[in-house]
Design an enzyme around this catalytic site. Structure first.
Site, PDB file in Angstrom:
ATOM      1  N   ASN A   1      82.501  15.356  30.640  1.00 29.15           N
ATOM      2  CA  ASN A   1      83.328  16.391  30.307  1.00 29.15           C
ATOM      3  C   ASN A   1      84.172  17.267  31.238  1.00 29.15           C
ATOM      4  O   ASN A   1      85.067  17.917  30.876  1.00 29.15           O
ATOM      5  CB  ASN A   1      82.546  17.552  29.586  1.00 29.15           C
ATOM      6  CG  ASN A   1      82.374  17.179  27.934  1.00 29.15           C
ATOM      7  OD1 ASN A   1      83.282  16.629  27.620  1.00 29.15           O
ATOM      8  ND2 ASN A   1      81.669  17.821  27.156  1.00 29.15           N
ATOM      9  N   TYR A   2      83.972  16.875  32.527  1.00 29.90           N
ATOM     10  CA  TYR A   2      84.589  17.682  33.506  1.00 29.90           C
ATOM     11  C   TYR A   2      85.562  16.324  34.145  1.00 29.90           C
ATOM     12  O   TYR A   2      85.499  15.852  35.373  1.00 29.90           O
ATOM     13  CB  TYR A   2      84.005  18.178  34.742  1.00 29.90           C
ATOM     14  CG  TYR A   2      83.193  19.514  34.414  1.00 29.90           C
ATOM     15  CD1 TYR A   2      83.754  20.008  33.293  1.00 29.90           C
ATOM     16  CD2 TYR A   2      82.203  20.019  35.085  1.00 29.90           C
ATOM     17  CE1 TYR A   2      82.880  21.217  32.685  1.00 29.90           C
ATOM     18  CE2 TYR A   2      81.745  21.175  34.898  1.00 29.90           C
ATOM     19  CZ  TYR A   2      81.936  21.942  33.538  1.00 29.90           C
ATOM     20  OH  TYR A   2      81.280  22.918  33.365  1.00 29.90           O
TER      21      TYR A   2
ATOM     22  N   GLY B   1      84.745  18.682  18.842  1.00 30.20           N
ATOM     23  CA  GLY B   1      85.006  16.986  18.946  1.00 30.20           C
ATOM     24  C   GLY B   1      84.752  16.499  20.479  1.00 30.20           C
ATOM     25  O   GLY B   1      83.930  15.486  20.561  1.00 30.20           O
ATOM     26  N   GLY B   2      85.409  17.186  21.232  1.00 32.41           N
ATOM     27  CA  GLY B   2      85.484  16.587  22.684  1.00 32.41           C
ATOM     28  C   GLY B   2      83.798  17.204  23.384  1.00 32.41           C
ATOM     29  O   GLY B   2      83.570  16.501  23.946  1.00 32.41           O
TER      30      GLY B   2
ATOM     31  N   CYS C   1      82.553  28.480  26.934  1.00 32.98           N
ATOM     32  CA  CYS C   1      84.049  28.913  26.371  1.00 32.98           C
ATOM     33  C   CYS C   1      84.032  28.813  24.847  1.00 32.98           C
ATOM     34  O   CYS C   1      83.962  27.744  24.415  1.00 32.98           O
ATOM     35  CB  CYS C   1      84.888  27.895  27.083  1.00 32.98           C
ATOM     36  SG  CYS C   1      86.864  28.483  26.761  1.00 32.98           S
TER      37      CYS C   1
ATOM     38  N   SER D   1      93.859  14.466  25.651  1.00 27.18           N
ATOM     39  CA  SER D   1      93.857  14.392  24.334  1.00 27.18           C
ATOM     40  C   SER D   1      95.548  14.770  23.753  1.00 27.18           C
ATOM     41  O   SER D   1      95.694  14.660  22.607  1.00 27.18           O
ATOM     42  CB  SER D   1      93.108  15.497  23.965  1.00 27.18           C
ATOM     43  OG  SER D   1      93.250  16.596  24.552  1.00 27.18           O
TER      44      SER D   1
HETATM   45  P1  FDA Z   1      89.926  17.882  23.685  1.00 27.03           P
HETATM   46  O1  FDA Z   1      90.312  17.864  22.293  1.00 27.03           O
HETATM   47  O2  FDA Z   1      90.884  17.707  24.721  1.00 27.03           O
HETATM   48  O3  FDA Z   1      89.228  16.546  23.561  1.00 27.03           O
HETATM   49  C1  FDA Z   1      88.526  15.822  24.796  1.00 27.03           C
HETATM   50  C2  FDA Z   1      88.357  14.596  24.887  1.00 27.03           C
HETATM   51  O4  FDA Z   1      87.537  14.024  23.742  1.00 27.03           O
HETATM   52  C3  FDA Z   1      89.559  13.859  24.742  1.00 27.03           C
HETATM   53  O5  FDA Z   1      89.426  12.471  25.238  1.00 27.03           O
HETATM   54  C4  FDA Z   1      89.910  13.449  23.283  1.00 27.03           C
HETATM   55  O6  FDA Z   1      90.678  12.737  22.910  1.00 27.03           O
HETATM   56  C5  FDA Z   1      88.443  13.325  22.655  1.00 27.03           C
HETATM   57  N1  FDA Z   1      88.161  13.733  21.410  1.00 27.03           N
HETATM   58  C6  FDA Z   1      88.342  15.122  20.764  1.00 27.03           C
HETATM   59  N2  FDA Z   1      87.972  15.170  19.748  1.00 27.03           N
HETATM   60  C7  FDA Z   1      87.526  13.868  19.437  1.00 27.03           C
HETATM   61  C8  FDA Z   1      86.878  13.784  18.035  1.00 27.03           C
HETATM   62  N3  FDA Z   1      86.796  14.283  16.955  1.00 27.03           N
HETATM   63  N4  FDA Z   1      86.312  12.398  18.014  1.00 27.03           N
HETATM   64  C9  FDA Z   1      86.508  11.592  19.230  1.00 27.03           C
HETATM   65  N5  FDA Z   1      86.863  11.970  20.224  1.00 27.03           N
HETATM   66  C10 FDA Z   1      87.559  13.277  20.291  1.00 27.03           C
HETATM   67  N6  FDA Z   1      82.048  21.967  28.991  1.00 27.03           N
HETATM   68  C11 FDA Z   1      80.481  22.327  28.909  1.00 27.03           C
HETATM   69  O7  FDA Z   1      79.845  21.550  28.607  1.00 27.03           O
HETATM   70  N7  FDA Z   1      80.184  23.591  29.030  1.00 27.03           N
HETATM   71  C12 FDA Z   1      81.190  24.788  28.959  1.00 27.03           C
HETATM   72  O8  FDA Z   1      80.780  25.609  29.054  1.00 27.03           O
HETATM   73  C13 FDA Z   1      82.516  24.460  29.517  1.00 27.03           C
HETATM   74  N8  FDA Z   1      83.523  25.247  29.073  1.00 27.03           N
HETATM   75  C14 FDA Z   1      84.749  24.811  29.331  1.00 27.03           C
HETATM   76  C15 FDA Z   1      85.907  26.012  29.722  1.00 27.03           C
HETATM   77  C16 FDA Z   1      87.119  25.605  29.812  1.00 27.03           C
HETATM   78  C17 FDA Z   1      88.227  26.625  30.104  1.00 27.03           C
HETATM   79  C18 FDA Z   1      87.533  24.258  29.680  1.00 27.03           C
HETATM   80  C19 FDA Z   1      89.121  23.775  29.808  1.00 27.03           C
HETATM   81  C20 FDA Z   1      86.506  23.189  29.796  1.00 27.03           C
HETATM   82  C21 FDA Z   1      85.092  23.519  29.372  1.00 27.03           C
HETATM   83  N9  FDA Z   1      84.388  22.383  29.520  1.00 27.03           N
HETATM   84  C22 FDA Z   1      82.973  23.059  28.976  1.00 27.03           C
HETATM   85  C23 FDA Z   1      84.654  21.169  29.379  1.00 27.03           C
HETATM   86  C24 FDA Z   1      84.713  20.750  27.647  1.00 27.03           C
HETATM   87  O9  FDA Z   1      83.372  20.394  27.347  1.00 27.03           O
HETATM   88  C25 FDA Z   1      85.595  19.357  27.716  1.00 27.03           C
HETATM   89  O10 FDA Z   1      86.743  19.317  28.311  1.00 27.03           O
HETATM   90  C26 FDA Z   1      85.663  18.890  26.220  1.00 27.03           C
HETATM   91  O11 FDA Z   1      85.794  17.539  26.167  1.00 27.03           O
HETATM   92  C27 FDA Z   1      86.641  19.422  25.661  1.00 27.03           C
HETATM   93  O12 FDA Z   1      86.655  19.332  24.172  1.00 27.03           O
HETATM   94  P2  FDA Z   1      87.935  19.850  23.211  1.00 27.03           P
HETATM   95  O13 FDA Z   1      87.552  19.194  21.937  1.00 27.03           O
HETATM   96  O14 FDA Z   1      88.042  21.277  23.242  1.00 27.03           O
HETATM   97  O15 FDA Z   1      88.955  19.043  24.195  1.00 27.03           O
END
Ligand code: FDA
Length: 540
Positions: free
Chosen positions: A479-480, A181-182, A175, A113
């Protein structure tokens, strides 16, 4: 008409295209384009020359592995404050061939991202941190939450709004800093998955901007796209602005427990037994086991393996203890292992906060679950219990790395997860799974050599797990994200046949439908990254 010579407008278009591609400052043209659409918009654009660029970029880098001088950086960071800003960014990115990487919480395991594996890629980060409004409607048990909100912000808002009447929650991750979003784009599991399924199972509507810049809701996007965005992976079908979610009832009191056992305390037999029990427990119980190597508490300068059994029960301690005595006596759960609390507080418990932490800790976007440690994760699904000898081999692997630097996290399935059909949403890992496994390595050392050591160790552990986990395909949780299992080209150029191998691991038979949706809504593959679903046209 003579078609042998290109017409003047085509020549101009080619010239402009060439200029856009070869310009040393493509962002200047991009900025001019943005200003053309909205004269105030450049105040939310951070170029590399801006003094806040690095701190802004780093503030949501959740894996320091992708925060080095060698990590490819975006040309600029764009922090929209309203939907029209995103429309303009899409229009101008398309015109100036700058790839968009959307960032909500920044937890992407492979940093996609905010980074890329391709050093020559020109891309911008569209960071949704300013779009995080949450509206909870208790009577209808629903909420609208913008994609830039974190899980912690959502849980806090739900708890604040619903505490006076029925207690509500949302079945999503553990977490608090993970972005909506992700998280929902890839599934989203947490302590309520056995009772209510995943976050993506509980989405009722969404606001999305597609590659043409159209703002769509469930009715206007159609059921195919609405299906795909609920677990088919982020940065693929469009930008999700907000989700309408279904809130679920939870009791005022839940019970969280932790029991730790080392090898000397029978950990091997208890973990082995856990596998026969865990997916058949009442849906009100969630169980997670963390396995890693620790300093041996009874022998100096020696290590042992520790199994930490963390559970959540939707009810009071009085109901839990007799049930566990009957169904899983091997664990020896006692009252002193458990604490009663609200469901919202249990998120802090599972995230490792001290017991007396205020609920407001859920709002802290700066905390990091992994501290300064770099990490890599991989995932698996277990359908048949692993034999004792299999665990003994895992212990040997865990002893190869330092204390607390590598581990496995086992999360119980069954319950509601087994009732939802595999094709209901793109996330397919349902009936037949006893538990999900995450294999993970953490390290603090800098440098490629240290990283390679841990990465090789983790790949060795993953190889070791092969006979004990799902096969054909070897399933994985989207998501991993794990680029080891396959990827598109560095700029995200997809190839259907290549993508099918990793796509089947994440989505099983849902992969082809995802490709069909992608082909229909984004045939030019505007939204892409190293593991986005490619359109069928890419086959040619
Ligand atoms: P980030 O912003 O990095 O986005 C992840 C992906 O989604 C990227 O490809 C990004 O471009 C895309 N994206 C983001 N926002 C978007 C939007 N609005 N529209 C379209 N695409 C978008 N998982 C789980 O199921 N249960 C859990 O308890 C946890 N715990 C956890 C803890 C820690 C410390 C980490 C590092 C990760 C997790 N995860 C998890 C995994 C987590 O669900 C996964 O990494 C998600 O994609 C993170 O979403 P973010 O928006 O934070 O990430």
């Amino acid at each position: 008409m003579d078609t042998a010579h290109p017409s003047f407008p085509i020549l101009v278009a080619l010239f402009v295209l060439l200029l856009g591609v070869t310009s040393s400052q493509p962002y200047e043209e991009f900025l001019q384009c943005l200003e053309f659409h909205d004269s105030n918009i450049t105040s939310i654009v951070y170029t590399r020359a801006n003094s806040s660029f690095s701190s802004l970029l780093e503030s949501s880098i959740r894996n320091p592995r992708f925060d080095t001088s060698a990590t490819p950086k975006p040309l600029l960071i764009f922090t929209p404050r309203q939907i029209s800003h995103i429309e303009s960014a899409i229009r101008c990115s398309r015109a100036h061939r700058i790839q968009i990487r959307v960032r909500s919480g920044g937890h992407d395991y492979e940093g996609l991202s905010y980074s890329t594996i391709s050093p020559s890629l020109t891309f911008l980060v569209l960071d949704l941190r300013n779009l995080r409004a949450i509206q909870v409607d208790v009577p209808s048990k629903t909420a609208w939450a913008q994609a830039g909100a974190t899980l912690g912000e959502l849980y806090y808002a739900i708890a604040a709004e619903s505490k006076k009447s029925s207690i509500l929650a949302f079945p999503s991750g553990i977490c608090p800093t993970v972005g909506l979003g992700g998280q929902i784009s890839g599934g989203g599991w947490g302590t309520l998955l056995r009772k209510y399924g995943l976050a993506a199972d509980n989405v009722l509507d969404a606001t999305v901007i597609d590659a043409k810049g159209r703002i769509l809701n469930r009715a206007s996007m159609g059921e195919d796209l609405f299906w795909a965005i609920r677990g088919g992976g982020g940065n693929t079908f469009g930008i999700v602005i907000a989700w309408k979610i279904k809130l679920v009832p939870v009791p005022a009191t839940v019970t969280a427990c932790t029991v730790t056992r080392t090898l000397e305390q029978n950990a091997t037999e208890i973990v082995h037994r856990w596998q026969y029990v865990v997916d058949k427990l009442p849906n009100d119980v969630f169980f997670m086991v963390v396995l890693n190597s620790v300093a041996n508490p009874v022998q100096a300068n020696a290590t042992t393996i520790q199994a930490s059994f963390n559970s959540l029960y939707l009810g009071g301690i009085e109901g839990l203890i007799p049930m566990m005595d009957a169904k899983f006596p091997d664990l020896g759960l006692r009252r002193e292992n458990c604490v009663e609390m609200s469901w919202a507080k249990s998120i802090l418990y599972f995230a490792g906060f001290p017991l007396n932490s205020p609920l407001e800790s859920l709002l802290d976007r700066t905390i990091s679950a992994t501290g300064s440690a770099k990490f890599k994760g991989k995932s698996d699904y277990v359908k048949e219990p692993i034999p004792i000898s299999g665990f003994e081999g895992i212990w040997e692997k865990l002893k190869e790395v330092g204390v607390q630097t590598g581990g496995l996290i086992l999360a119980s399935y069954g319950g509601k997860m087994s009732e939802i059909p595999e094709s209901s949403i793109p996330f397919p890992h349902r009936a037949g799974n006893i538990y999900q496994v995450e294999e993970v390595a953490f390290w603090v050392e800098d440098g490629v050599e240290a990283a390679d050591g841990y990465l090789n160790w983790l790949r060795g552990l993953y190889e070791y797990m092969t006979p004990y986990v799902s096969k054909n395909p070897r399933e994985a949780y989207a998501n991993y994200r794990d680029l080891d299992i396959g990827r598109n080209g560095g700029g995200g150029e997809g190839d259907y046949r290549r993508a099918r191998s990793w796509g089947s691991s994440y989505y099983k038979n849902n992969f082809d439908r995802l490709v069909r949706v992608k082909t229909a809504v984004d045939p030019a593959n505007f939204f892409r990254n190293e593991q986005s679903i490619p359109p069928l046209s890419s086959w040619r």
